[in-house]
Design a protein around this motif. Sequence first.
Motif, PDB file in Angstrom:
ATOM      1  N   MET A 153       0.790  -1.346   0.140  1.00  0.00           N
ATOM      2  CA  MET A 153      -0.033   0.180  -0.371  1.00  0.00           C
ATOM      3  C   MET A 153       1.248   1.060   0.063  1.00  0.00           C
ATOM      4  SD  MET A 153      -2.672   1.532   2.222  1.00  0.00           S
ATOM      5  CE  MET A 153      -3.732  -0.019   2.613  1.00  0.00           C
ATOM      6  N   SER A 154       0.271   1.542  -0.699  1.00  0.00           N
ATOM      7  CA  SER A 154       1.893   3.321  -1.061  1.00  0.00           C
ATOM      8  C   SER A 154       0.815   4.296  -0.254  1.00  0.00           C
ATOM      9  CB  SER A 154       1.107   4.015  -1.971  1.00  0.00           C
ATOM     10  OG  SER A 154      -0.033   4.830  -2.022  1.00  0.00           O
ATOM     11  N   ASP A 155       1.713   4.896   0.707  1.00  0.00           N
ATOM     12  CA  ASP A 155       1.830   5.943   1.853  1.00  0.00           C
ATOM     13  C   ASP A 155       1.853   7.231   0.466  1.00  0.00           C
ATOM     14  OD1 ASP A 155       1.509   7.956   3.706  1.00  0.00           O
ATOM     15  OD2 ASP A 155       3.940   7.214   4.417  1.00  0.00           O
ATOM     16  N   LYS A 156      -0.116   7.882   1.603  1.00  0.00           N
ATOM     17  CA  LYS A 156      -0.287   8.821   0.811  1.00  0.00           C
ATOM     18  C   LYS A 156       0.628  10.129   1.121  1.00  0.00           C
ATOM     19  CE  LYS A 156      -5.345   7.812   0.408  1.00  0.00           C
ATOM     20  NZ  LYS A 156      -6.238   7.853   1.209  1.00  0.00           N
ATOM     21  N   ARG A 157       1.510  10.407   1.991  1.00  0.00           N
ATOM     22  CA  ARG A 157       2.073  11.497   2.713  1.00  0.00           C
ATOM     23  C   ARG A 157       2.878  11.686   1.349  1.00  0.00           C
ATOM     24  NH1 ARG A 157       4.394   9.816   8.582  1.00  0.00           N
ATOM     25  NH2 ARG A 157       4.319   8.162   7.274  1.00  0.00           N
ATOM     26  N   SER A 158       3.221  10.470   0.868  1.00  0.00           N
ATOM     27  CA  SER A 158       4.285  11.137  -0.319  1.00  0.00           C
ATOM     28  C   SER A 158       4.100  11.675  -1.460  1.00  0.00           C
ATOM     29  CB  SER A 158       4.872   9.332  -0.539  1.00  0.00           C
ATOM     30  OG  SER A 158       3.461   8.893  -1.693  1.00  0.00           O
ATOM     31  N   LEU A 159       2.650  11.918  -1.381  1.00  0.00           N
ATOM     32  CA  LEU A 159       2.140  12.741  -2.470  1.00  0.00           C
ATOM     33  C   LEU A 159       2.780  14.171  -2.146  1.00  0.00           C
ATOM     34  CD1 LEU A 159      -1.768  11.728  -3.107  1.00  0.00           C
ATOM     35  CD2 LEU A 159       1.005  10.994  -4.574  1.00  0.00           C
ATOM     36  N   HIS A 160       2.725  14.670  -0.854  1.00  0.00           N
ATOM     37  CA  HIS A 160       2.537  15.716  -0.725  1.00  0.00           C
ATOM     38  C   HIS A 160       4.331  16.775  -0.062  1.00  0.00           C
ATOM     39  CE1 HIS A 160      -1.062  16.644   0.501  1.00  0.00           C
ATOM     40  NE2 HIS A 160      -1.230  15.465   2.091  1.00  0.00           N
ATOM     41  N   PRO A 161       5.078  17.295  -0.820  1.00  0.00           N
ATOM     42  CA  PRO A 161       6.498  17.729  -0.912  1.00  0.00           C
ATOM     43  C   PRO A 161       7.188  17.975   0.259  1.00  0.00           C
ATOM     44  CG  PRO A 161       4.771  20.446  -1.098  1.00  0.00           C
ATOM     45  CD  PRO A 161       3.653  18.245  -0.911  1.00  0.00           C
ATOM     46  N   LEU A 162       6.568  17.876   1.488  1.00  0.00           N
ATOM     47  CA  LEU A 162       7.253  17.669   2.673  1.00  0.00           C
ATOM     48  C   LEU A 162       7.281  16.646   3.814  1.00  0.00           C
ATOM     49  CD1 LEU A 162       5.331  21.343   4.205  1.00  0.00           C
ATOM     50  CD2 LEU A 162       7.975  21.344   2.626  1.00  0.00           C
ATOM     51  N   ALA A 163       6.830  15.460   2.713  1.00  0.00           N
ATOM     52  CA  ALA A 163       6.774  14.121   3.032  1.00  0.00           C
ATOM     53  C   ALA A 163       7.618  13.572   3.797  1.00  0.00           C
ATOM     54  CB  ALA A 163       5.765  12.904   2.474  1.00  0.00           C
ATOM     55  N   ASP A 164       9.338  14.103   3.511  1.00  0.00           N
ATOM     56  CA  ASP A 164      10.555  13.375   4.267  1.00  0.00           C
ATOM     57  C   ASP A 164      11.018  14.549   4.931  1.00  0.00           C
ATOM     58  OD1 ASP A 164      10.852  15.493   2.491  1.00  0.00           O
ATOM     59  OD2 ASP A 164      13.122  14.871   1.759  1.00  0.00           O
TER      60      ASP A 164
ATOM     61  N   THR B 164       8.740  17.034   8.099  1.00  0.00           N
ATOM     62  CA  THR B 164       7.477  17.268   8.224  1.00  0.00           C
ATOM     63  C   THR B 164       6.725  16.797   7.782  1.00  0.00           C
ATOM     64  OG1 THR B 164       7.672  19.210   9.863  1.00  0.00           O
ATOM     65  CG2 THR B 164       7.160  19.155   7.474  1.00  0.00           C
ATOM     66  N   PRO B 165       5.634  16.244   9.507  1.00  0.00           N
ATOM     67  CA  PRO B 165       3.771  16.098   8.527  1.00  0.00           C
ATOM     68  C   PRO B 165       3.644  17.798   8.022  1.00  0.00           C
ATOM     69  CG  PRO B 165       4.813  15.615  11.310  1.00  0.00           C
ATOM     70  CD  PRO B 165       5.997  16.129  10.173  1.00  0.00           C
ATOM     71  N   TRP B 166       2.616  17.168   7.007  1.00  0.00           N
ATOM     72  CA  TRP B 166       1.973  18.498   6.589  1.00  0.00           C
ATOM     73  C   TRP B 166       0.551  18.282   6.512  1.00  0.00           C
ATOM     74  CZ3 TRP B 166       3.512  21.056   2.182  1.00  0.00           C
ATOM     75  CH2 TRP B 166       1.999  21.662   1.079  1.00  0.00           C
ATOM     76  N   THR B 167       0.676  19.805   7.155  1.00  0.00           N
ATOM     77  CA  THR B 167      -0.832  20.074   7.965  1.00  0.00           C
ATOM     78  C   THR B 167      -1.642  21.354   7.104  1.00  0.00           C
ATOM     79  OG1 THR B 167       0.077  22.473   9.084  1.00  0.00           O
ATOM     80  CG2 THR B 167       1.479  20.252  10.181  1.00  0.00           C
ATOM     81  N   PRO B 168      -2.442  21.764   8.100  1.00  0.00           N
ATOM     82  CA  PRO B 168      -3.492  21.877   7.262  1.00  0.00           C
ATOM     83  C   PRO B 168      -3.061  23.284   6.769  1.00  0.00           C
ATOM     84  CG  PRO B 168      -4.800  21.124   8.272  1.00  0.00           C
ATOM     85  CD  PRO B 168      -3.300  20.385   8.615  1.00  0.00           C
ATOM     86  N   VAL B 169      -1.563  23.617   7.938  1.00  0.00           N
ATOM     87  CA  VAL B 169      -1.427  25.585   7.755  1.00  0.00           C
ATOM     88  C   VAL B 169      -0.324  25.478   6.995  1.00  0.00           C
ATOM     89  CG1 VAL B 169      -0.531  27.132   9.707  1.00  0.00           C
ATOM     90  CG2 VAL B 169      -1.945  25.917  10.895  1.00  0.00           C
ATOM     91  N   HIS B 170       0.722  24.088   7.071  1.00  0.00           N
ATOM     92  CA  HIS B 170       1.577  23.917   5.402  1.00  0.00           C
ATOM     93  C   HIS B 170       0.850  24.108   4.447  1.00  0.00           C
ATOM     94  CE1 HIS B 170       4.155  22.272   8.480  1.00  0.00           C
ATOM     95  NE2 HIS B 170       4.942  22.375   8.220  1.00  0.00           N
ATOM     96  N   ALA B 171      -0.196  23.667   4.275  1.00  0.00           N
ATOM     97  CA  ALA B 171      -0.768  23.458   3.090  1.00  0.00           C
ATOM     98  C   ALA B 171      -1.504  25.097   2.324  1.00  0.00           C
ATOM     99  CB  ALA B 171      -2.334  22.489   3.063  1.00  0.00           C
ATOM    100  N   LYS B 172      -2.428  25.678   3.780  1.00  0.00           N
ATOM    101  CA  LYS B 172      -2.757  26.600   3.396  1.00  0.00           C
ATOM    102  C   LYS B 172      -1.452  27.852   2.672  1.00  0.00           C
ATOM    103  CE  LYS B 172      -6.373  29.699   4.703  1.00  0.00           C
ATOM    104  NZ  LYS B 172      -7.362  29.472   6.011  1.00  0.00           N
TER     105      LYS B 172
END
Length: 341
Positions: free
Chosen positions: A1-12, A14-22
């Motif tokens: 199963m792939s890790d969905k967090r890998s889709l985020h540019p910060l996955a390696d 720090t956690p990708w929080t809603p504030v990061h995304a915003k």
Amino acid sequence: MSDKRSLHPLADRTPWTPVHAKLHRTIRSRHLFERNQRLLVAVSGGQDSLCLIKILLDLQKKWGWYLSIVHCDHCWRSDSQANAKHVENLAKNWGVSFYIRTADEPLKSEAAARNWRYQVFSAIAQENQFHCIVTGHTASDRAETLLYNLIRGTGADGLQALTWQRLLDNGIVLIRPLLEITRMQTGQFCQDFQLPVWEDSTNQDLKFARNRIRQNVIPYLQENFNPKVESVLAQTAEILQAEVEYLEQAAVELRQEAMVISPDEAYSIKLNRGVLQKAPLALQRRVMRQVLQEIIQSASSFEQIEKLIALINAPNRSETDPFPGGAIAQVEGEWIYFKQL
């Protein structure tokens, strides 16, 4: 199963929080920064500035920025040196270059402190080839500024203060990327990442008008009118910003049509009343304010502007009393002339 967090540019990193995304969406959609820029980040040690620098550090790899921290010691508090040392240690731990400036003597007012800070930021940015100065002003600050200026008396320009970008005198851009994020969100972000916030005791001092708005007025409005009042007021400021930009440009065009500058005449500036009479009152006022700023070299009051508005339809030979600096405005036929006494 792939890790969905890998889709985020910060996955390696720090956690990708809603504030990061915003904030990441805001930077991209508003074109606040470009890749590989040199950013000078103002960090007081409080929750807003720590939230800001943390997110910028997390995004640094993706954007290729060079980040530096600047801190200003106002010498207002007995712990100001310890506060500055705290921020310096954070910069060292993060591997970020650090600049500090200390006031020669305690500054007398919030306005004086703000002016000094911006002078410091501008000088450091210019000396070290930074593209932008970045501050941690939030939606909460924007809401408080709107209320503060409204209470003091202002037009739409004052209500939309704290814009996303501001061009400083030396051509360097001041950017406020957190204007859609509230102080509650930055506080929660700092808790989530265990960021060592330095509490500024002056934020509790009710002798400052902004603190009274923050601690008394905003909570009252939240409890009795709208729990999301900060975000709503910040959105109002955002709407006004676009309208102010439009009106100001329209006023520039109207002034260019109505104004004649004749340096060789006794009356160096004159305005055509016929052109102004066809324009809406809102644009008439903006034209008069722009002209007054040129003549008296400072901000004009509502009363001063209204004196000039009255001349647009006044009888021939009507005139104002002197403005600061000694200039008067006088009607001669189809023209309003400005004359130095």
